[in-house]
Write a protein that holds these residues in place. Structure first.
Motif, PDB file in Angstrom:
ATOM      1  N   PRO A 107       0.825  -1.207   0.000  1.00  0.00           N
ATOM      2  CA  PRO A 107       0.000   0.000   0.000  1.00  0.00           C
ATOM      3  C   PRO A 107       0.861   1.261   0.000  1.00  0.00           C
ATOM      4  CG  PRO A 107      -0.160  -1.149   2.119  1.00  0.00           C
ATOM      5  CD  PRO A 107       0.669  -1.996   1.211  1.00  0.00           C
ATOM      6  N   ASP A 108       0.362   2.305  -0.630  1.00  0.00           N
ATOM      7  CA  ASP A 108       1.050   3.583  -0.681  1.00  0.00           C
ATOM      8  C   ASP A 108       0.869   4.284   0.656  1.00  0.00           C
ATOM      9  OD1 ASP A 108       2.062   6.100  -1.156  1.00  0.00           O
ATOM     10  OD2 ASP A 108       0.650   6.595  -2.754  1.00  0.00           O
ATOM     11  N   LYS A 109       1.935   4.320   1.480  1.00  0.00           N
ATOM     12  CA  LYS A 109       1.842   4.888   2.817  1.00  0.00           C
ATOM     13  C   LYS A 109       1.766   6.405   2.803  1.00  0.00           C
ATOM     14  CE  LYS A 109       3.927   1.029   5.159  1.00  0.00           C
ATOM     15  NZ  LYS A 109       4.884   0.577   6.142  1.00  0.00           N
ATOM     16  N   SER A 110       1.924   7.032   1.657  1.00  0.00           N
ATOM     17  CA  SER A 110       1.818   8.488   1.599  1.00  0.00           C
ATOM     18  C   SER A 110       0.362   8.937   1.509  1.00  0.00           C
ATOM     19  CB  SER A 110       2.596   9.024   0.398  1.00  0.00           C
ATOM     20  OG  SER A 110       1.997   8.583  -0.803  1.00  0.00           O
ATOM     21  N   TYR A 111      -0.565   8.012   1.279  1.00  0.00           N
ATOM     22  CA  TYR A 111      -1.973   8.369   1.133  1.00  0.00           C
ATOM     23  C   TYR A 111      -2.774   7.824   2.303  1.00  0.00           C
ATOM     24  CZ  TYR A 111      -6.729   8.467  -0.621  1.00  0.00           C
ATOM     25  OH  TYR A 111      -8.074   8.698  -0.754  1.00  0.00           O
ATOM     26  N   LEU A 112      -3.210   8.703   3.174  1.00  0.00           N
ATOM     27  CA  LEU A 112      -4.061   8.318   4.289  1.00  0.00           C
ATOM     28  C   LEU A 112      -5.340   9.149   4.213  1.00  0.00           C
ATOM     29  CD1 LEU A 112      -1.513   8.245   7.250  1.00  0.00           C
ATOM     30  CD2 LEU A 112      -2.620   6.288   6.208  1.00  0.00           C
ATOM     31  N   PRO A 113      -6.431   8.582   3.686  1.00  0.00           N
ATOM     32  CA  PRO A 113      -7.671   9.365   3.646  1.00  0.00           C
ATOM     33  C   PRO A 113      -8.155   9.611   5.074  1.00  0.00           C
ATOM     34  CG  PRO A 113      -8.111   7.101   3.021  1.00  0.00           C
ATOM     35  CD  PRO A 113      -6.623   7.241   3.181  1.00  0.00           C
ATOM     36  N   MET A 114      -8.311  10.871   5.446  1.00  0.00           N
ATOM     37  CA  MET A 114      -8.720  11.224   6.800  1.00  0.00           C
ATOM     38  C   MET A 114     -10.078  11.903   6.775  1.00  0.00           C
ATOM     39  SD  MET A 114      -5.204  12.614   8.500  1.00  0.00           S
ATOM     40  CE  MET A 114      -4.785  13.709   7.149  1.00  0.00           C
ATOM     41  N   PHE A 115     -10.814  11.708   7.857  1.00  0.00           N
ATOM     42  CA  PHE A 115     -12.129  12.300   8.007  1.00  0.00           C
ATOM     43  C   PHE A 115     -12.259  12.850   9.421  1.00  0.00           C
ATOM     44  CE2 PHE A 115     -12.326   8.751   5.088  1.00  0.00           C
ATOM     45  CZ  PHE A 115     -12.910   9.318   3.972  1.00  0.00           C
ATOM     46  N   ILE A 116     -13.056  13.906   9.576  1.00  0.00           N
ATOM     47  CA  ILE A 116     -13.369  14.428  10.898  1.00  0.00           C
ATOM     48  C   ILE A 116     -14.625  13.718  11.369  1.00  0.00           C
ATOM     49  CG2 ILE A 116     -14.101  16.469  12.191  1.00  0.00           C
ATOM     50  CD1 ILE A 116     -12.440  18.120  10.154  1.00  0.00           C
ATOM     51  N   ALA A 117     -14.621  13.276  12.625  1.00  0.00           N
ATOM     52  CA  ALA A 117     -15.770  12.556  13.170  1.00  0.00           C
ATOM     53  C   ALA A 117     -15.962  12.932  14.633  1.00  0.00           C
ATOM     54  CB  ALA A 117     -15.560  11.050  13.044  1.00  0.00           C
ATOM     55  N   LYS A 118     -17.187  12.752  15.105  1.00  0.00           N
ATOM     56  CA  LYS A 118     -17.499  12.992  16.518  1.00  0.00           C
ATOM     57  C   LYS A 118     -17.671  11.650  17.207  1.00  0.00           C
ATOM     58  CE  LYS A 118     -20.587  15.585  19.522  1.00  0.00           C
ATOM     59  NZ  LYS A 118     -21.703  16.544  19.545  1.00  0.00           N
ATOM     60  N   VAL A 119     -17.086  11.527  18.387  1.00  0.00           N
ATOM     61  CA  VAL A 119     -17.249  10.305  19.182  1.00  0.00           C
ATOM     62  C   VAL A 119     -18.623  10.390  19.847  1.00  0.00           C
ATOM     63  CG1 VAL A 119     -16.368   8.915  21.080  1.00  0.00           C
ATOM     64  CG2 VAL A 119     -14.766  10.143  19.585  1.00  0.00           C
ATOM     65  N   THR A 120     -19.488   9.440  19.529  1.00  0.00           N
ATOM     66  CA  THR A 120     -20.852   9.461  20.063  1.00  0.00           C
ATOM     67  C   THR A 120     -21.131   8.334  21.053  1.00  0.00           C
ATOM     68  OG1 THR A 120     -21.671   8.208  18.161  1.00  0.00           O
ATOM     69  CG2 THR A 120     -21.792  10.626  18.034  1.00  0.00           C
TER      70      THR A 120
END
Length: 113
Positions: A3-16
């Motif tokens: 896997p290409d370690k330079s690509y980390l898709p990130m998302f903002i989320a709330k802990v519910t």
């Protein structure tokens, strides 16, 4: 192919919430599991974050709490951290969010920031 370690898709989320699972595979023993709800920028006002209406279970190696906004990554990227590389997971908390700025405007600020 690795896997290409330079690509980390990130998302903002709330802990519910959290998940308690007393029976799980050995690699998951001792892991904190959280319910996280991804957020996105409000498309109309572009001044706040709004829920996407989805939820996921995420492994949390950082110690986030209910109500906090976090950064998550999913898919094979979730197994690229040293803490999760041997786990059968699809979502992991990789950061705790203090502030979010879009177009020079603060659209989120934690109570601790």
């Amino acid at each position: 192919m690795a896997p290409d370690k330079s690509y980390l898709p990130m998302f903002i989320a709330k802990v519910t919430g959290s998940v308690v699972a007393t029976q799980k595979v050995a690699a998951m023993t001792g892991q904190k599991l959280l319910i996280v709800e991804p957020f996105r920028l409000d498309g109309e006002s572009r001044k706040k974050l709004v829920t996407t209406g989805r939820t996921f279970v995420a492994v949390d190696p950082l110690g986030a709490g209910v109500g906090q906004m976090v950064l998550i990554t999913q898919g094979s990227s979730a197994r690229l951290t040293p803490e999760t590389k041997e786990m059968p997971i699809d979502t992991v908390v990789i950061g705790i969010v203090d502030q979010v700025h879009v177009e020079k405007k603060c659209v989120f600020k934690s109570d601790d920031a």
